[in-house]
Structures are given as structure tokens and as C-alpha cells.
Design a protein around this motif. Sequence first.
Motif, PDB file in Angstrom:
ATOM      1  N   LEU A 205       0.833  -1.208   0.000  1.00 44.84           N
ATOM      2  CA  LEU A 205       0.000   0.000   0.000  1.00 44.84           C
ATOM      3  C   LEU A 205       0.867   1.256   0.000  1.00 44.84           C
ATOM      4  CD1 LEU A 205      -3.237   0.638   1.986  1.00 44.84           C
ATOM      5  CD2 LEU A 205      -1.429   2.357   1.979  1.00 44.84           C
ATOM      6  N   TYR A 206       1.862   1.289   0.890  1.00 43.16           N
ATOM      7  CA  TYR A 206       2.715   2.478   0.977  1.00 43.16           C
ATOM      8  C   TYR A 206       3.578   2.644  -0.277  1.00 43.16           C
ATOM      9  CZ  TYR A 206       1.547   3.544   5.827  1.00 43.16           C
ATOM     10  OH  TYR A 206       0.896   3.912   6.987  1.00 43.16           O
ATOM     11  N   GLY A 207       3.772   1.556  -1.015  1.00 41.14           N
ATOM     12  CA  GLY A 207       4.498   1.664  -2.268  1.00 41.14           C
ATOM     13  C   GLY A 207       3.730   2.466  -3.307  1.00 41.14           C
ATOM     14  N   HIS A 208       2.399   2.465  -3.189  1.00 39.96           N
ATOM     15  CA  HIS A 208       1.553   3.230  -4.109  1.00 39.96           C
ATOM     16  C   HIS A 208       1.160   4.585  -3.529  1.00 39.96           C
ATOM     17  CE1 HIS A 208       0.902   0.003  -7.030  1.00 39.96           C
ATOM     18  NE2 HIS A 208       0.798  -0.829  -6.001  1.00 39.96           N
ATOM     19  N   PHE A 209       0.922   4.617  -2.217  1.00 44.71           N
ATOM     20  CA  PHE A 209       0.448   5.835  -1.562  1.00 44.71           C
ATOM     21  C   PHE A 209       1.305   6.046  -0.311  1.00 44.71           C
ATOM     22  CE2 PHE A 209      -3.084   3.636  -3.640  1.00 44.71           C
ATOM     23  CZ  PHE A 209      -3.433   4.598  -4.582  1.00 44.71           C
ATOM     24  N   PRO A 210       2.254   6.980  -0.365  1.00 41.18           N
ATOM     25  CA  PRO A 210       3.242   7.145   0.706  1.00 41.18           C
ATOM     26  C   PRO A 210       2.669   7.471   2.083  1.00 41.18           C
ATOM     27  CG  PRO A 210       3.943   8.278  -1.289  1.00 41.18           C
ATOM     28  CD  PRO A 210       2.532   7.853  -1.518  1.00 41.18           C
ATOM     29  N   SER A 211       1.446   8.008   2.128  1.00 43.41           N
ATOM     30  CA  SER A 211       0.853   8.348   3.422  1.00 43.41           C
ATOM     31  C   SER A 211      -0.656   8.133   3.365  1.00 43.41           C
ATOM     32  CB  SER A 211       1.137   9.809   3.786  1.00 43.41           C
ATOM     33  OG  SER A 211       0.414  10.676   2.929  1.00 43.41           O
ATOM     34  N   ARG A 212      -1.275   8.114   4.533  1.00 42.61           N
ATOM     35  CA  ARG A 212      -2.732   7.985   4.597  1.00 42.61           C
ATOM     36  C   ARG A 212      -3.400   9.167   3.906  1.00 42.61           C
ATOM     37  NH1 ARG A 212      -6.896   9.417   8.141  1.00 42.61           N
ATOM     38  NH2 ARG A 212      -8.619   7.868   8.264  1.00 42.61           N
ATOM     39  N   ALA A 213      -2.816  10.348   4.062  1.00 41.61           N
ATOM     40  CA  ALA A 213      -3.374  11.535   3.400  1.00 41.61           C
ATOM     41  C   ALA A 213      -3.345  11.393   1.887  1.00 41.61           C
ATOM     42  CB  ALA A 213      -2.602  12.780   3.835  1.00 41.61           C
ATOM     43  N   ASP A 214      -2.241  10.861   1.354  1.00 36.80           N
ATOM     44  CA  ASP A 214      -2.144  10.643  -0.090  1.00 36.80           C
ATOM     45  C   ASP A 214      -3.218   9.661  -0.550  1.00 36.80           C
ATOM     46  OD1 ASP A 214       0.088  12.314  -0.582  1.00 36.80           O
ATOM     47  OD2 ASP A 214       1.434  10.750   0.140  1.00 36.80           O
ATOM     48  N   LEU A 215      -3.442   8.614   0.226  1.00 38.72           N
ATOM     49  CA  LEU A 215      -4.437   7.608  -0.129  1.00 38.72           C
ATOM     50  C   LEU A 215      -5.842   8.203  -0.105  1.00 38.72           C
ATOM     51  CD1 LEU A 215      -5.390   4.765  -0.737  1.00 38.72           C
ATOM     52  CD2 LEU A 215      -5.148   4.209   1.705  1.00 38.72           C
ATOM     53  N   ILE A 216      -6.148   8.969   0.926  1.00 36.63           N
ATOM     54  CA  ILE A 216      -7.471   9.576   1.030  1.00 36.63           C
ATOM     55  C   ILE A 216      -7.709  10.558  -0.117  1.00 36.63           C
ATOM     56  CG2 ILE A 216      -8.892  11.149   2.413  1.00 36.63           C
ATOM     57  CD1 ILE A 216      -7.712   9.799   4.905  1.00 36.63           C
ATOM     58  N   GLU A 217      -6.696  11.353  -0.430  1.00 32.90           N
ATOM     59  CA  GLU A 217      -6.843  12.296  -1.538  1.00 32.90           C
ATOM     60  C   GLU A 217      -7.078  11.555  -2.857  1.00 32.90           C
ATOM     61  OE1 GLU A 217      -4.402  15.845  -3.886  1.00 32.90           O
ATOM     62  OE2 GLU A 217      -3.808  15.244  -1.866  1.00 32.90           O
ATOM     63  N   ALA A 218      -6.352  10.457  -3.066  1.00 29.71           N
ATOM     64  CA  ALA A 218      -6.521   9.677  -4.296  1.00 29.71           C
ATOM     65  C   ALA A 218      -7.913   9.052  -4.354  1.00 29.71           C
ATOM     66  CB  ALA A 218      -5.451   8.595  -4.380  1.00 29.71           C
ATOM     67  N   ALA A 219      -8.415   8.559  -3.205  1.00 25.73           N
ATOM     68  CA  ALA A 219      -9.749   7.959  -3.170  1.00 25.73           C
ATOM     69  C   ALA A 219     -10.816   9.003  -3.471  1.00 25.73           C
ATOM     70  CB  ALA A 219      -9.995   7.320  -1.807  1.00 25.73           C
ATOM     71  N   LEU A 220     -10.671  10.199  -2.886  1.00 25.37           N
ATOM     72  CA  LEU A 220     -11.645  11.262  -3.128  1.00 25.37           C
ATOM     73  C   LEU A 220     -11.594  11.709  -4.588  1.00 25.37           C
ATOM     74  CD1 LEU A 220     -13.749  13.232  -2.037  1.00 25.37           C
ATOM     75  CD2 LEU A 220     -11.882  14.753  -1.364  1.00 25.37           C
ATOM     76  N   THR A 221     -10.394  11.863  -5.119  1.00 25.71           N
ATOM     77  CA  THR A 221     -10.238  12.261  -6.522  1.00 25.71           C
ATOM     78  C   THR A 221     -10.885  11.236  -7.447  1.00 25.71           C
ATOM     79  OG1 THR A 221      -8.169  13.415  -6.030  1.00 25.71           O
ATOM     80  CG2 THR A 221      -8.565  12.834  -8.317  1.00 25.71           C
ATOM     81  N   ARG A 222     -10.695   9.966  -7.128  1.00 25.51           N
ATOM     82  CA  ARG A 222     -11.288   8.881  -7.933  1.00 25.51           C
ATOM     83  C   ARG A 222     -12.812   8.975  -7.929  1.00 25.51           C
ATOM     84  NH1 ARG A 222     -10.117   3.162  -8.929  1.00 25.51           N
ATOM     85  NH2 ARG A 222     -12.019   1.923  -8.813  1.00 25.51           N
ATOM     86  N   LEU A 223     -13.378   9.132  -6.741  1.00 29.41           N
ATOM     87  CA  LEU A 223     -14.841   9.206  -6.633  1.00 29.41           C
ATOM     88  C   LEU A 223     -15.397  10.418  -7.367  1.00 29.41           C
ATOM     89  CD1 LEU A 223     -15.696   8.163  -2.984  1.00 29.41           C
ATOM     90  CD2 LEU A 223     -16.524   7.087  -5.078  1.00 29.41           C
TER      91      LEU A 223
END
Length: 202
Positions: free
Chosen positions: A51-69
Motif C-alpha cells: 500500500l505504501y508503495g503506491h500511496f506514501p501516506s494515509r493523506a495521499d491515499l485519502i486524496e486519491a480515493a476522493l479524486t477517484r470518486l
Amino acid sequence: MSRPAVKPARRADAQHNAEKILEAAVTCLSRNPDASVSDIAHAAGVGRVTLYGHFPSRADLIEAALTRLLGQGDEVLERLDLAGDPREALRVLIESSWLLIAQASAVLEAAQAVLAPGRLHELHAKPEQRVGDLIGRGQAEGVFRRDLPASWLAGVMHHVIKGAATDVADGRLDRTDAPRFISETVLGACRPVDEERGPAGH
């Protein structure tokens, strides 16, 4: 001779993992805005290192999820004809995208804790403007109430959608009924007001 195929295969696997992680993030954050990276990795069927290999932080992951939606919602709305009667256009918008809007609202709640307000506004500006413009057009044409700001009525719509999504998740509302219940409630809230008799038609 087989070596050139290795890198594309790895890229495909990496893309597949990233998609699984984003789907899991949307699902987990929609249920619990405080969902941890471990929760999301477990739901995606990958390790934290992956997971961290794709999204370095929880904030990065949340931003990517929101952007996707928001991107998925934009794709749905771009295909809709919202140029006619504002009332029917708002009904179509709600019934076509309520679930994506509900998910985005839940992920947005998680994003508010980790992203800067300016970035949140930037991500959410386009969908907010689309709804606000539609309600504003309805007000200009006299089919929506003018005593309340379009931004407030748009906010009411989002709160009703979020409440419906919660009721569906908790088993208090059938998913097939949700679009109609939401649209009837929101359109009722937007109905023009007669100062002496109350909402038009009563």
C-alpha cells in the motif's frame, strides 16, 4: 526472449493493486472515516508495504480515493442532459449519482482531517458548482424557492443523500427506494414558497 514481457506484467500487477487499494479505501472510509491504513490494506488483500508503495501516506491515499470518486461522479454527470426543466434535471442528477455523491461525502469527511482546506475546495469545486448552477437556474426560472441561497439548498441535498446512505447501510432503507425518497425530499425542499399559504400547491 521473455524478459521484455516482465516489466509490462509488473506494471499491470501494480496498477491492479492500486485499483484494489483505492476501491478498498472508498469502501472502508465510507463506513468509517477514521479507517486506518491497516484496515484498508487488509480489505484490499495487500500488505502495508505494498500500500505504501503506491500511496506514501494515509493523506495521499485519502486524496486519491476522493479524486477517484469525484472523477467517477463527473463522468456520470457529463453524460446527463441537465438543460431542460430544472426540477426534472435535479431529479435525474440525484437518481443517477446519489450513491457516488454519498460515498464522496463520506470520504470527504475523512479528507477534512488530513488535507488543507484549499485543496479540499479545489477538489470539490466542480461538482459543487454544477449543483449550485442547476439550483440557481431553477431559482431564476421561478421553479425553485428564492428565499434561501442556492448553496444552502445544495447543502440540504448532500445532507439528505448522506442520511439516506447511512439508512441503507444500517438496513433502515431499501437501496431501491433511496433515489426516489431523496429526490422527492430535495425537490420538496426546493419548491417555491407562497408567503401566505406556505409551499406552493398547499
